[in-house]
Write a protein that holds these residues in place. Structure first.
Motif, PDB file in Angstrom:
ATOM      1  N   VAL A   1       0.859  -1.190   0.000  1.00 37.02           N
ATOM      2  CA  VAL A   1       0.000   0.000   0.000  1.00 37.02           C
ATOM      3  C   VAL A   1       0.890   1.234   0.000  1.00 37.02           C
ATOM      4  O   VAL A   1       1.678   1.440   0.944  1.00 37.02           O
ATOM      5  CB  VAL A   1      -0.927   0.016   1.234  1.00 37.02           C
ATOM      6  N   HIS A   2       0.797   2.039  -1.058  1.00 41.11           N
ATOM      7  CA  HIS A   2       1.682   3.201  -1.188  1.00 41.11           C
ATOM      8  C   HIS A   2       1.007   4.489  -0.728  1.00 41.11           C
ATOM      9  O   HIS A   2      -0.037   4.880  -1.255  1.00 41.11           O
ATOM     10  CB  HIS A   2       2.138   3.363  -2.638  1.00 41.11           C
ATOM     11  N   TRP A   3       1.617   5.130   0.272  1.00 41.06           N
ATOM     12  CA  TRP A   3       1.204   6.463   0.736  1.00 41.06           C
ATOM     13  C   TRP A   3       2.233   7.447   0.207  1.00 41.06           C
ATOM     14  O   TRP A   3       3.405   7.392   0.600  1.00 41.06           O
ATOM     15  CB  TRP A   3       1.151   6.491   2.269  1.00 41.06           C
ATOM     16  N   PRO A   4       1.868   8.372  -0.676  1.00 41.95           N
ATOM     17  CA  PRO A   4       2.877   9.138  -1.411  1.00 41.95           C
ATOM     18  C   PRO A   4       3.387  10.412  -0.739  1.00 41.95           C
ATOM     19  O   PRO A   4       4.166  11.145  -1.349  1.00 41.95           O
ATOM     20  CB  PRO A   4       2.134   9.492  -2.704  1.00 41.95           C
ATOM     21  N   PHE A   5       2.966  10.680   0.485  1.00 39.18           N
ATOM     22  CA  PHE A   5       3.269  11.985   1.087  1.00 39.18           C
ATOM     23  C   PHE A   5       4.314  11.905   2.199  1.00 39.18           C
ATOM     24  O   PHE A   5       4.390  10.925   2.942  1.00 39.18           O
ATOM     25  CB  PHE A   5       1.992  12.627   1.617  1.00 39.18           C
ATOM     26  N   CYS A   6       5.106  12.981   2.275  1.00 40.70           N
ATOM     27  CA  CYS A   6       6.146  13.125   3.299  1.00 40.70           C
ATOM     28  C   CYS A   6       6.090  14.545   3.864  1.00 40.70           C
ATOM     29  O   CYS A   6       5.463  15.438   3.275  1.00 40.70           O
ATOM     30  CB  CYS A   6       7.536  12.921   2.692  1.00 40.70           C
ATOM     31  N   THR A   7       6.773  14.752   4.977  1.00 40.46           N
ATOM     32  CA  THR A   7       6.908  16.114   5.503  1.00 40.46           C
ATOM     33  C   THR A   7       8.042  16.850   4.800  1.00 40.46           C
ATOM     34  O   THR A   7       8.081  18.075   4.791  1.00 40.46           O
ATOM     35  CB  THR A   7       7.162  16.086   7.022  1.00 40.46           C
ATOM     36  N   ILE A   8       8.997  16.073   4.221  1.00 38.36           N
ATOM     37  CA  ILE A   8      10.094  16.639   3.437  1.00 38.36           C
ATOM     38  C   ILE A   8      10.350  15.726   2.240  1.00 38.36           C
ATOM     39  O   ILE A   8       9.849  14.607   2.205  1.00 38.36           O
ATOM     40  CB  ILE A   8      11.408  16.761   4.259  1.00 38.36           C
TER      41      ILE A   8
ATOM     42  N   ALA B   1     -10.276  -6.575  -5.954  1.00 35.39           N
ATOM     43  CA  ALA B   1     -10.948  -7.796  -5.500  1.00 35.39           C
ATOM     44  C   ALA B   1     -11.844  -8.386  -6.595  1.00 35.39           C
ATOM     45  O   ALA B   1     -12.076  -9.592  -6.634  1.00 35.39           O
ATOM     46  CB  ALA B   1     -11.766  -7.510  -4.249  1.00 35.39           C
ATOM     47  N   SER B   2     -12.301  -7.525  -7.508  1.00 34.48           N
ATOM     48  CA  SER B   2     -13.141  -8.005  -8.606  1.00 34.48           C
ATOM     49  C   SER B   2     -12.312  -8.680  -9.700  1.00 34.48           C
ATOM     50  O   SER B   2     -12.852  -9.389 -10.545  1.00 34.48           O
ATOM     51  CB  SER B   2     -13.946  -6.847  -9.207  1.00 34.48           C
ATOM     52  N   LEU B   3     -10.990  -8.439  -9.677  1.00 35.81           N
ATOM     53  CA  LEU B   3     -10.120  -8.974 -10.728  1.00 35.81           C
ATOM     54  C   LEU B   3      -9.243 -10.127 -10.264  1.00 35.81           C
ATOM     55  O   LEU B   3      -8.830 -10.962 -11.066  1.00 35.81           O
ATOM     56  CB  LEU B   3      -9.198  -7.862 -11.248  1.00 35.81           C
ATOM     57  N   TYR B   4      -8.936 -10.169  -8.979  1.00 35.41           N
ATOM     58  CA  TYR B   4      -7.933 -11.107  -8.479  1.00 35.41           C
ATOM     59  C   TYR B   4      -8.574 -12.064  -7.473  1.00 35.41           C
ATOM     60  O   TYR B   4      -9.353 -11.646  -6.617  1.00 35.41           O
ATOM     61  CB  TYR B   4      -6.781 -10.339  -7.837  1.00 35.41           C
ATOM     62  N   SER B   5      -8.210 -13.320  -7.555  1.00 37.96           N
ATOM     63  CA  SER B   5      -8.861 -14.385  -6.797  1.00 37.96           C
ATOM     64  C   SER B   5      -9.004 -14.092  -5.301  1.00 37.96           C
ATOM     65  O   SER B   5      -8.024 -13.793  -4.614  1.00 37.96           O
ATOM     66  CB  SER B   5      -8.075 -15.693  -6.957  1.00 37.96           C
ATOM     67  N   GLN B   6     -10.234 -14.189  -4.811  1.00 37.90           N
ATOM     68  CA  GLN B   6     -10.476 -14.013  -3.383  1.00 37.90           C
ATOM     69  C   GLN B   6     -10.278 -15.322  -2.611  1.00 37.90           C
ATOM     70  O   GLN B   6     -10.463 -15.363  -1.400  1.00 37.90           O
ATOM     71  CB  GLN B   6     -11.886 -13.456  -3.164  1.00 37.90           C
ATOM     72  N   LYS B   7      -9.897 -16.381  -3.326  1.00 40.11           N
ATOM     73  CA  LYS B   7      -9.599 -17.654  -2.663  1.00 40.11           C
ATOM     74  C   LYS B   7      -8.172 -17.676  -2.108  1.00 40.11           C
ATOM     75  O   LYS B   7      -7.812 -18.565  -1.350  1.00 40.11           O
ATOM     76  CB  LYS B   7      -9.797 -18.820  -3.644  1.00 40.11           C
ATOM     77  N   LYS B   8      -7.377 -16.682  -2.488  1.00 39.34           N
ATOM     78  CA  LYS B   8      -6.003 -16.620  -2.021  1.00 39.34           C
ATOM     79  C   LYS B   8      -5.930 -15.982  -0.628  1.00 39.34           C
ATOM     80  O   LYS B   8      -6.806 -15.221  -0.235  1.00 39.34           O
ATOM     81  CB  LYS B   8      -5.138 -15.812  -2.999  1.00 39.34           C
ATOM     82  N   ASN B   9      -4.857 -16.282   0.088  1.00 38.50           N
ATOM     83  CA  ASN B   9      -4.599 -15.677   1.392  1.00 38.50           C
ATOM     84  C   ASN B   9      -3.492 -14.634   1.257  1.00 38.50           C
ATOM     85  O   ASN B   9      -2.686 -14.688   0.321  1.00 38.50           O
ATOM     86  CB  ASN B   9      -4.179 -16.738   2.404  1.00 38.50           C
ATOM     87  N   ILE B  10      -3.436 -13.723   2.200  1.00 36.42           N
ATOM     88  CA  ILE B  10      -2.383 -12.701   2.196  1.00 36.42           C
ATOM     89  C   ILE B  10      -1.306 -13.078   3.213  1.00 36.42           C
ATOM     90  O   ILE B  10      -1.606 -13.301   4.392  1.00 36.42           O
ATOM     91  CB  ILE B  10      -2.967 -11.312   2.517  1.00 36.42           C
ATOM     92  N   LYS B  11      -0.051 -13.151   2.730  1.00 40.60           N
ATOM     93  CA  LYS B  11       1.056 -13.533   3.620  1.00 40.60           C
ATOM     94  C   LYS B  11       1.753 -12.320   4.224  1.00 40.60           C
ATOM     95  O   LYS B  11       2.429 -12.437   5.254  1.00 40.60           O
ATOM     96  CB  LYS B  11       2.064 -14.405   2.882  1.00 40.60           C
ATOM     97  N   SER B  12       1.611 -11.157   3.595  1.00 45.80           N
ATOM     98  CA  SER B  12       2.228  -9.942   4.145  1.00 45.80           C
ATOM     99  C   SER B  12       1.555  -8.706   3.564  1.00 45.80           C
ATOM    100  O   SER B  12       1.057  -8.730   2.445  1.00 45.80           O
ATOM    101  CB  SER B  12       3.734  -9.899   3.855  1.00 45.80           C
ATOM    102  N   ILE B  13       1.559  -7.641   4.368  1.00 40.60           N
ATOM    103  CA  ILE B  13       1.087  -6.325   3.920  1.00 40.60           C
ATOM    104  C   ILE B  13       2.159  -5.323   4.326  1.00 40.60           C
ATOM    105  O   ILE B  13       2.686  -5.375   5.440  1.00 40.60           O
ATOM    106  CB  ILE B  13      -0.258  -5.942   4.570  1.00 40.60           C
ATOM    107  N   PHE B  14       2.470  -4.407   3.408  1.00 41.55           N
ATOM    108  CA  PHE B  14       3.504  -3.409   3.692  1.00 41.55           C
ATOM    109  C   PHE B  14       2.969  -2.029   3.338  1.00 41.55           C
ATOM    110  O   PHE B  14       2.630  -1.765   2.181  1.00 41.55           O
ATOM    111  CB  PHE B  14       4.770  -3.701   2.885  1.00 41.55           C
ATOM    112  N   PHE B  15       2.868  -1.158   4.345  1.00 44.22           N
ATOM    113  CA  PHE B  15       2.506   0.238   4.116  1.00 44.22           C
ATOM    114  C   PHE B  15       3.805   1.021   3.916  1.00 44.22           C
ATOM    115  O   PHE B  15       4.578   1.219   4.859  1.00 44.22           O
ATOM    116  CB  PHE B  15       1.732   0.795   5.311  1.00 44.22           C
ATOM    117  N   GLY B  16       4.045   1.447   2.666  1.00 49.76           N
ATOM    118  CA  GLY B  16       5.286   2.151   2.356  1.00 49.76           C
ATOM    119  C   GLY B  16       5.006   3.517   1.756  1.00 49.76           C
ATOM    120  O   GLY B  16       3.868   3.941   1.605  1.00 49.76           O
ATOM    121  N   GLY B  17       6.085   4.209   1.389  1.00 56.38           N
ATOM    122  CA  GLY B  17       5.859   5.554   0.872  1.00 56.38           C
ATOM    123  C   GLY B  17       7.097   6.170   0.251  1.00 56.38           C
ATOM    124  O   GLY B  17       7.983   5.468  -0.206  1.00 56.38           O
TER     125      GLY B  17
END
Length: 380
Positions: free
Chosen positions: A10-17, A49-65
Motif C-alpha cells: 500500500v503506497h502512501w505518497p506523502f512526506c513532511t520533506i 478484488a473483482s479482478l484477483y482471486s479471493q480464494k487466495k490468502n495474504i502472507k504480508s502487507i507493507f505500508f510504504g511511501g
C-alpha cells in the motif's frame, strides 16, 4: 512458492520533506484530505478484488511511501478491514509500516498494533547530526534514539534503515557507526550504499560537479565487505544484498518480491506481479497522486491496469530477483548453448560455480552482481 497466497503493498505518497537522494514516488505535502484518500484506497481494493482471486490468502502487507506513519491511523485500520473483507491472512501474516524517527508516536503505534500491524521499519539513515543534515533529513540523532526505544518497547519485530557510502565518509567512521548500530540489537537492518538516482537533487548536483566526497569504487567495495563482515560477527544473516537479519526475522514481504511470488500494489505508482489463469501479469497504478485519486473517486467502475508478461520478461525478472538473495539458480532456466558460452569466463574469474544442477554465486560474484546478471540475462 506459496501459490495460494500473495503479498500486498500500500503506497502512501506523502512526506513532511523530500530527501535529496530519494527517487520514490513521494511528495512534500501538509494539507491532505484524509477522508478522500481513504475513499480512494477502499475503492481501489474493491476494484482489485473483482479482478484477483479471493480464494487466495495474504502472507504480508507493507505500508510504504512516502511516510505512511504520518497518515491518520483510521486510514490504516479501515484499509485492513476492507482487505480482510475479501482475503484472509495466513497464520503468520506480517504487517509492516514505514516510519521516520520524528513520526514515531507511542500511542499511534500501540493503536496500530491493536489492529494487526506487527512490524515497523524506521528510516534512521545516519547516526550523526552532520550527515543527517547532508542527507536532508529533518530529525536528529537524539530523535532516532528516542524513536528506537519507543519501537523496541512495543514491537519485537522491527527494522532500522541506514545509508552508508556517504559524502566524505571514511571506512573507520563507518566501522565505528556500524558498531553502534549493531550494539542496539535490532532484529533486522537494511544497510544501503548511497546511490545517485536520476531525477534526484543529489544526482543533479553530481552532474554539475557540486556533490563532493562520494566514495570511489575501491572504497565502496571496502565498505561493502566491512558491512558484511561486521554484521556476520554479530550474528546477522546477509540474506539479501543490502538486508541483514537475526534468525527468524527475515522480512517476509520483501522476500515475496525477491522470490518472484505474487504481490499486489495499490496506491499512486504502485506496481504488482500477479498470476492470473496461470500467466504472470504486471499491474501498475496511475503515477500522479491527484490523478490516481480522481480515477478511483469519480469512475463508477475503475479498472486497474493489467498486462500479461512474455516468457522472456518473466525469465529476466525472476533471475534478477532471485540473484538479489543469492538463491541458487537452476540451470534448467537457461538456454544450454548460450549459457555454456558465458560460463567459461564467469567461472574463470571466480564469480560463480556449477553445483548440483544450479548456478551458485561466489563472494566475488556478489560484489559484481550487475555484471553477472547482465551476462546471464543473455541466456534465455
Amino acid at each position: 512458492m506459496h501459490c495460494n497466497s500473495f503479498s500486498l503493498y500500500v503506497h502512501w505518497p506523502f512526506c513532511t520533506i523530500k530527501c535529496p537522494y530519494c527517487d520514490f514516488n513521494s511528495y512534500k505535502k501538509k494539507n491532505i484530505d484524509s477522508d478522500e484518500w481513504l475513499k480512494g484506497y477502499l475503492k481501489s481494493i474493491d476494484a482489485w478484488a473483482s479482478l484477483y482471486s479471493q480464494k487466495k490468502n495474504i502472507k504480508s502487507i507493507f505500508f510504504g511511501g512516502g511516510t505512511p506513519s504520518i497518515m491518520n491511523s483510521e486510514i490504516v485500520m479501515k484499509i485492513l478491514e476492507r482487505v480482510w473483507r475479501y482475503w484472509s491472512p495466513t497464520e503468520n501474516c506480517e504487517i509492516s509500516i514505514e516510519a521516520n524517527p520524528n513520526s514515531v508516536c507511542k500511542n499511534k503505534l500501540r493503536y496500530l498494533k491493536e489492529f494487526g500491524v506487527n512490524r515497523v521499519s524506521v528510516g534512521i539513515q545516519a547516526f550523526n547530526d552532520k550527515d543527517l543534515k547532508q542527507l536532508g533529513r529533518d530529525h536528529s540523532c537524539l530523535d532516532s534514539l528516542k524513536a528506537i526505544e519507543t519501537v523496541q518497547n512495543i514491537f519485537s519485530n522491527f527494522n532500522l534503515d541506514f545509508i552508508y557510502g556517504r559524502q566524505f565518509q571514511s571506512i573507520n567512521e563507518w566501522e565505528q557507526e556500524l558498531s553502534e548500530i549493531l550494539a542496539i540489537g535490532a532484529p533486522h537492518l537494511s544497510l544501503y550504499q548511497l546511490t545517485l538516482e536520476e531525477k534526484t537533487s543529489f544526482y543533479k548536483l553530481w552532474e554539475k560537479g557540486h556533490l563532493k566526497g562520494m566514495p570511489d569504487e575501491k572504497l565502496s567495495s571496502e565498505l561493502y565487505f566491512l558491512t558484511g563482515n561486521l554484521c556476520s560477527k554479530n550474528n546477522y544473516i546477509n540474506y539479501e544484498t543490502s538486508n541483514y537479519s537475526k534468525e527468524n526475522f527475515f522480512c517476509q514481504h520483501n522476500l515475496s518480491y525477491w522470490k518472484y511470488e505474487d504481490f499486489l500494489g495499490i496506491g499512486p505508482g504502485a506496481h504488482g506481479r500477479l498470476t492470473i489463469n496461470k500467466k504472470k501479469h504486471a499491474s501498475i497504478e496511475i503515477y500522479n497522486p491527484d490523478k490516481w485519486l480522481q480515477s478511483y473517486l469519480y469512475k463508477e467502475r475503475p479498472l486497474p491496469n493489467l498486462s500479461p508478461l512474455s516468457e522472456k520478461t518473466v525469465f529476466e525478472e525472476k533471475l534478477i530477483m532471485n540473484m538479489r538473495i543469492s538463491k541458487n539458480i537452476p540451470i534448467s532456466w537457461f538456454n544450454e548453448k548460450k549459457l555454456e558460452s558465458k560460463l567459461y569466463d564467469l567461472q574463470k574469474y571466480n564469480l560463480l560455480k556449477k553445483e548440483n544442477g544450479h548456478l551458485v554465486l561466489k563472494k566475488k560474484g556478489k560484489l559484481m552482481l550487475n555484471h553477472v546478471s547482465s551476462e546471464l540475462l543473455e541466456c534465455f
